[in-house]
Write a protein that holds these residues in place. Sequence first.
Motif, PDB file in Angstrom:
ATOM      1  N   GLY A 293       0.822  -1.141  -0.010  1.00 18.71           N
ATOM      2  CA  GLY A 293       0.015   0.104  -0.122  1.00 18.71           C
ATOM      3  C   GLY A 293       0.858   1.289  -0.163  1.00 18.71           C
ATOM      4  O   GLY A 293       1.192   2.020  -0.992  1.00 18.71           O
ATOM      5  N   SER A 294       1.507   1.489   1.204  1.00 19.91           N
ATOM      6  CA  SER A 294       2.288   2.780   1.326  1.00 19.91           C
ATOM      7  C   SER A 294       3.518   2.710   0.606  1.00 19.91           C
ATOM      8  O   SER A 294       3.989   3.866  -0.156  1.00 19.91           O
ATOM      9  N   ASN A 295       4.108   1.525   0.221  1.00 23.41           N
ATOM     10  CA  ASN A 295       5.248   1.289  -0.239  1.00 23.41           C
ATOM     11  C   ASN A 295       5.144   0.985  -1.790  1.00 23.41           C
ATOM     12  O   ASN A 295       5.001   0.003  -2.204  1.00 23.41           O
ATOM     13  N   VAL A 296       4.610   2.409  -2.510  1.00 29.34           N
ATOM     14  CA  VAL A 296       4.311   2.298  -4.020  1.00 29.34           C
ATOM     15  C   VAL A 296       5.538   1.565  -4.759  1.00 29.34           C
ATOM     16  O   VAL A 296       4.997   0.789  -5.621  1.00 29.34           O
ATOM     17  N   GLN A 297       6.648   1.913  -4.370  1.00 28.37           N
ATOM     18  CA  GLN A 297       7.700   1.495  -5.405  1.00 28.37           C
ATOM     19  C   GLN A 297       7.885  -0.232  -5.300  1.00 28.37           C
ATOM     20  O   GLN A 297       8.519  -0.769  -5.974  1.00 28.37           O
ATOM     21  N   GLY A 298       7.066  -0.711  -4.237  1.00 29.78           N
ATOM     22  CA  GLY A 298       7.382  -2.071  -4.131  1.00 29.78           C
ATOM     23  C   GLY A 298       6.239  -2.600  -4.840  1.00 29.78           C
ATOM     24  O   GLY A 298       6.141  -4.082  -4.491  1.00 29.78           O
ATOM     25  N   LEU A 299       5.275  -2.230  -5.679  1.00 30.03           N
ATOM     26  CA  LEU A 299       4.043  -2.828  -6.392  1.00 30.03           C
ATOM     27  C   LEU A 299       4.893  -3.959  -7.157  1.00 30.03           C
ATOM     28  O   LEU A 299       5.801  -3.947  -7.831  1.00 30.03           O
ATOM     29  N   GLN A 300       3.898  -4.952  -7.332  1.00 29.44           N
ATOM     30  CA  GLN A 300       4.434  -6.143  -8.140  1.00 29.44           C
ATOM     31  C   GLN A 300       3.824  -6.143  -9.550  1.00 29.44           C
ATOM     32  O   GLN A 300       4.206  -7.216 -10.235  1.00 29.44           O
ATOM     33  N   THR A 301       2.549  -5.654  -9.745  1.00 30.99           N
ATOM     34  CA  THR A 301       2.059  -5.811 -10.860  1.00 30.99           C
ATOM     35  C   THR A 301       2.973  -5.353 -12.149  1.00 30.99           C
ATOM     36  O   THR A 301       3.742  -4.377 -11.902  1.00 30.99           O
ATOM     37  N   VAL A 302       2.898  -6.147 -13.091  1.00 30.40           N
ATOM     38  CA  VAL A 302       4.083  -5.729 -14.346  1.00 30.40           C
ATOM     39  C   VAL A 302       3.129  -5.269 -15.471  1.00 30.40           C
ATOM     40  O   VAL A 302       2.067  -5.901 -15.722  1.00 30.40           O
ATOM     41  N   ALA A 303       3.808  -4.550 -16.059  1.00 27.49           N
ATOM     42  CA  ALA A 303       3.286  -4.034 -17.692  1.00 27.49           C
ATOM     43  C   ALA A 303       4.516  -4.206 -18.602  1.00 27.49           C
ATOM     44  O   ALA A 303       5.346  -3.577 -18.637  1.00 27.49           O
ATOM     45  N   THR A 304       4.673  -5.234 -19.362  1.00 27.07           N
ATOM     46  CA  THR A 304       5.802  -5.669 -20.354  1.00 27.07           C
ATOM     47  C   THR A 304       5.266  -5.449 -21.605  1.00 27.07           C
ATOM     48  O   THR A 304       4.184  -5.626 -22.209  1.00 27.07           O
ATOM     49  N   PHE A 305       6.233  -4.760 -22.135  1.00 25.84           N
ATOM     50  CA  PHE A 305       6.068  -4.158 -23.869  1.00 25.84           C
ATOM     51  C   PHE A 305       6.407  -5.389 -24.706  1.00 25.84           C
ATOM     52  O   PHE A 305       7.322  -5.997 -24.499  1.00 25.84           O
ATOM     53  N   ASP A 306       5.389  -5.363 -25.748  1.00 25.33           N
ATOM     54  CA  ASP A 306       5.502  -6.376 -26.751  1.00 25.33           C
ATOM     55  C   ASP A 306       5.615  -5.713 -28.039  1.00 25.33           C
ATOM     56  O   ASP A 306       4.668  -5.141 -28.628  1.00 25.33           O
ATOM     57  N   PRO A 307       6.803  -5.688 -28.393  1.00 23.01           N
ATOM     58  CA  PRO A 307       7.225  -4.731 -29.750  1.00 23.01           C
ATOM     59  C   PRO A 307       6.546  -5.406 -31.081  1.00 23.01           C
ATOM     60  O   PRO A 307       6.445  -4.712 -31.955  1.00 23.01           O
ATOM     61  N   LEU A 308       6.139  -6.640 -30.979  1.00 21.77           N
ATOM     62  CA  LEU A 308       5.671  -7.253 -32.177  1.00 21.77           C
ATOM     63  C   LEU A 308       4.232  -6.693 -32.292  1.00 21.77           C
ATOM     64  O   LEU A 308       3.903  -6.509 -33.672  1.00 21.77           O
ATOM     65  N   THR A 309       3.687  -6.462 -31.304  1.00 18.56           N
ATOM     66  CA  THR A 309       2.214  -6.111 -31.563  1.00 18.56           C
ATOM     67  C   THR A 309       1.936  -4.585 -31.173  1.00 18.56           C
ATOM     68  O   THR A 309       0.769  -4.080 -31.087  1.00 18.56           O
ATOM     69  N   ASP A 310       3.075  -3.974 -30.546  1.00 12.36           N
ATOM     70  CA  ASP A 310       2.898  -2.560 -30.044  1.00 12.36           C
ATOM     71  C   ASP A 310       1.854  -2.426 -28.852  1.00 12.36           C
ATOM     72  O   ASP A 310       1.168  -1.489 -28.969  1.00 12.36           O
ATOM     73  N   GLU A 311       1.855  -3.449 -28.036  1.00 14.95           N
ATOM     74  CA  GLU A 311       0.940  -3.322 -26.810  1.00 14.95           C
ATOM     75  C   GLU A 311       1.865  -3.589 -25.449  1.00 14.95           C
ATOM     76  O   GLU A 311       3.023  -4.235 -25.542  1.00 14.95           O
ATOM     77  N   PHE A 312       1.382  -3.238 -24.409  1.00 14.01           N
ATOM     78  CA  PHE A 312       1.599  -3.542 -22.983  1.00 14.01           C
ATOM     79  C   PHE A 312       0.736  -4.623 -22.610  1.00 14.01           C
ATOM     80  O   PHE A 312      -0.471  -4.917 -23.043  1.00 14.01           O
ATOM     81  N   ILE A 313       1.362  -5.864 -21.885  1.00 17.06           N
ATOM     82  CA  ILE A 313       0.721  -6.847 -21.167  1.00 17.06           C
ATOM     83  C   ILE A 313       0.562  -6.715 -19.846  1.00 17.06           C
ATOM     84  O   ILE A 313       1.827  -6.664 -19.190  1.00 17.06           O
ATOM     85  N   ILE A 314      -0.493  -6.515 -19.342  1.00 19.55           N
ATOM     86  CA  ILE A 314      -0.765  -6.357 -17.977  1.00 19.55           C
ATOM     87  C   ILE A 314      -0.879  -7.607 -17.245  1.00 19.55           C
ATOM     88  O   ILE A 314      -1.879  -8.723 -17.554  1.00 19.55           O
ATOM     89  N   ASP A 315       0.073  -7.895 -16.229  1.00 18.39           N
ATOM     90  CA  ASP A 315      -0.495  -9.363 -15.715  1.00 18.39           C
ATOM     91  C   ASP A 315      -0.130  -9.042 -13.962  1.00 18.39           C
ATOM     92  O   ASP A 315       0.642  -8.304 -13.460  1.00 18.39           O
ATOM     93  N   THR A 316      -0.942 -10.031 -13.031  1.00 18.02           N
ATOM     94  CA  THR A 316      -0.779  -9.823 -11.853  1.00 18.02           C
ATOM     95  C   THR A 316       0.159 -11.217 -11.670  1.00 18.02           C
ATOM     96  O   THR A 316      -0.409 -12.315 -11.751  1.00 18.02           O
ATOM     97  N   PRO A 317       1.320 -11.138 -11.122  1.00 20.14           N
ATOM     98  CA  PRO A 317       2.148 -12.318 -11.239  1.00 20.14           C
ATOM     99  C   PRO A 317       2.072 -13.360 -10.154  1.00 20.14           C
ATOM    100  O   PRO A 317       2.221 -14.596 -10.141  1.00 20.14           O
ATOM    101  N   ASN A 318       1.274 -12.760  -8.996  1.00 24.51           N
ATOM    102  CA  ASN A 318       0.767 -13.688  -7.783  1.00 24.51           C
ATOM    103  C   ASN A 318      -0.198 -13.060  -7.010  1.00 24.51           C
ATOM    104  O   ASN A 318      -0.481 -11.769  -7.402  1.00 24.51           O
ATOM    105  N   ASP A 319      -0.848 -13.684  -6.215  1.00 22.70           N
ATOM    106  CA  ASP A 319      -2.067 -13.051  -5.461  1.00 22.70           C
ATOM    107  C   ASP A 319      -1.616 -12.102  -4.470  1.00 22.70           C
ATOM    108  O   ASP A 319      -2.509 -11.052  -4.091  1.00 22.70           O
ATOM    109  N   ARG A 320      -0.538 -12.052  -4.133  1.00 24.53           N
ATOM    110  CA  ARG A 320      -0.173 -10.735  -3.281  1.00 24.53           C
ATOM    111  C   ARG A 320      -0.243  -9.396  -4.420  1.00 24.53           C
ATOM    112  O   ARG A 320      -0.388  -8.327  -3.691  1.00 24.53           O
ATOM    113  N   ALA A 321      -0.098  -9.557  -5.373  1.00 21.17           N
ATOM    114  CA  ALA A 321      -0.138  -8.442  -6.488  1.00 21.17           C
ATOM    115  C   ALA A 321      -1.705  -8.158  -6.824  1.00 21.17           C
ATOM    116  O   ALA A 321      -1.714  -7.120  -7.643  1.00 21.17           O
ATOM    117  N   ILE A 322      -2.749  -8.651  -6.430  1.00 18.64           N
ATOM    118  CA  ILE A 322      -4.051  -8.272  -6.591  1.00 18.64           C
ATOM    119  C   ILE A 322      -4.312  -6.911  -6.290  1.00 18.64           C
ATOM    120  O   ILE A 322      -3.789  -6.581  -5.135  1.00 18.64           O
TER     121      ILE A 322
END
Length: 706
Positions: free
Chosen positions: A203-232
């Motif tokens: 919560g307060s430690n925003v720099q510790g967020l775990q959700t990721v947005a990975t760039f896919d250069p083939l489709t020119d898109e970002f892929i948003i992922d929740t890597p584990n339940d702690r990152a919900i």
Amino acid sequence: MAHIFMATNSRNSTNRTARDDEGNQQKHIITVPWRRIERLSLHLNPSPNHHNLSQIEMLICAGRVKKIDVKVAELSSFMRGKHRDIQERVFEYFKSRPELQTPLEISKDEHRELCMRQLVGLVREANIRPFKYVVEDPAKYFAIAEAVGSVDMSLGIKMGVQYSLWGGSVLNLGSKKHRDKYFEGIDSMDYPGCFAMTELHHGSNVQGLQTVATFDPLTDEFIIDTPNDRAIKWWIGNAAVHGKFASVFAKLMLPTHDTKGVSDMGVHAFIVPIRDLRSHEPLPGVEIHDCGHKVGLNGVDNGALKFRSVRIPRDNLLNRFGDVSRDGNYTSSLPSISKRFGATLGELVGGRVGLAYSSNGVLKIAATIAIRYSLLRQQFGPPKQPEISILDYQSHQHKLMPMLASTYAFHFATLHLVDKYCEMKKSHDEELVGDVHALSAGLKAYVTSYTAKSLSICRESCGGHGYAAVNRFGSLRNDHDIFQTFEGDNTVLLQQVAIDLLKQYKQKFRGGSLAVTWSYLKESMNTYLSQPNPVTSRWEGEDHLRDPNFQLDAFRYRTSRLLQSVASRLQKHSKALGGFGAWNRCLNHLLTLAESHVESVILEIFIEAVRSCSDEGSKVALKLVCDLYALDRIWNDIGTYRNVDYVAPNKAKAIHKLTEYLSFQVRNVAKELVDAFDLPDYVIRAPIGLQAADEAYSQYTQQVGF
């Protein structure tokens, strides 16, 4: 004094005679418990002579100064501010639409739907469009937010999520293409949205967020992922039922050609559609869950979001502080992750400003209800004479009058913060940005914590009737409680204030410039850290104690001592414990330092507000409550001043006496002071807090169905 002596002797003689007579009648079988009961009865039913003594004491107090003549209209005009007209439009709209007023008993699901209808009605029927003011006139936006929160705190928070958080992130973190695409939909409520920053584990430690947005250069898109339940994403307002979009905060990951495979560019914000605009069904890869029933604010549909390879266009990156090109190159005007992160959070500081401002609005409502009822309710009194108001009891004055003074102090402090914020949004001056960041953190933490404690005191001061749901203390307390956690936990925010103070302390000795808020440290810190003057430490005259220079010096002296001592302790402990260990060892000291500084800033702003008041009667009343705010704070921390001989014993005693006397004086104008908040009965909505006291009990019994 002779009269007092005679009255005291007479009282003692009467009590002795009564005890002797009773002893003869009971054949001397008085026991110790009986004596205790007798003494208690004397407290509850004082003898006539005892009452005369109290009258003499009160007359002596009242005779010290001329009674203050407070003209409510003039004081209210000074307090109301230039945006009261828009607040009255909000009040009048809901007064005209009784079906939109939140009933006393309502289920979670019904409350959520009502809250949505309230917000849509305000925007589309009353044509009050808060979103444009987020950019054009933030002070007007905060005035609307305060008024809306007075109608229903859930509605105020829902509006804040839509316009300040979701809408504000688009405006402040995005670029022109985002404003062009989303502004109208957000403004009109066609695009209800969420602010998805907080995660289940972070919560307060925003720099510790775990959700990721990975760039896919083939489709020119970002892929948003929740890597584990702690990152919900958790506690996301507007997500469970109404939201169609979300500003999702995630670590931006760029593919690389080295062994790592990806490069972490730090936390960025992305616009992620979460529901279909027509069917309102969750979009593929988006899981939406309900966070359930809460302690308060159940009109806000808090939900949880989980993302499974959700693809969004590259343009959905809110790119004000960092952008990704079609070929995957990252560019930014800021050189580091920490700089970009700081700039991102700096643009979201408006949420803290709004919470501090609205929290004081809640305190005004609670103080008004408690004080009006305390003037109405009568209890005990001299034999064969009318009962007296419970606000005539010193203990009750001690509960409520410093609180009323603090409400006034916070009013001017939060208005000052709003003005500084508006100035910052126009100028983008770096020094002012830092000043507003620290001031908003300090005031949000201090005001919301004080209000939370005061809501319980207000409930207790109204006895059993304060426990009735219809009189609002329960809902106010439950709905407001989370203000201490919203937009940064208060303990974390106070640490940010302490960090800023320590940076400025170090800067002072390097000869650099200081931010506006801390300037008093540079101007006179050497004076404050010198040995207390043994002469002035004994001055106890009322003129001296009510001198704003003495009050400010006392506040600043305490802050300077705390700053110097904690800096020394940190340096000492860091050698053995390291930086983090030293900080943790001194944490309570650091929090006290931050609170002391915030109190100093509030007092300085309050004193300036008193000076700027042109109406003489209002000025005298404001000076009275300002003095009570200052001296009550000094007395509450008198041990600190005594330990360093800043205040001699005789002066400490004089401060205590004067604080009690000022509380008595404020009690005499308490009705006028709360009336000057100018909150109509249909906004207060508590029968025991009605302005017309003679209708209070009839309204109360009627509303509970008697």
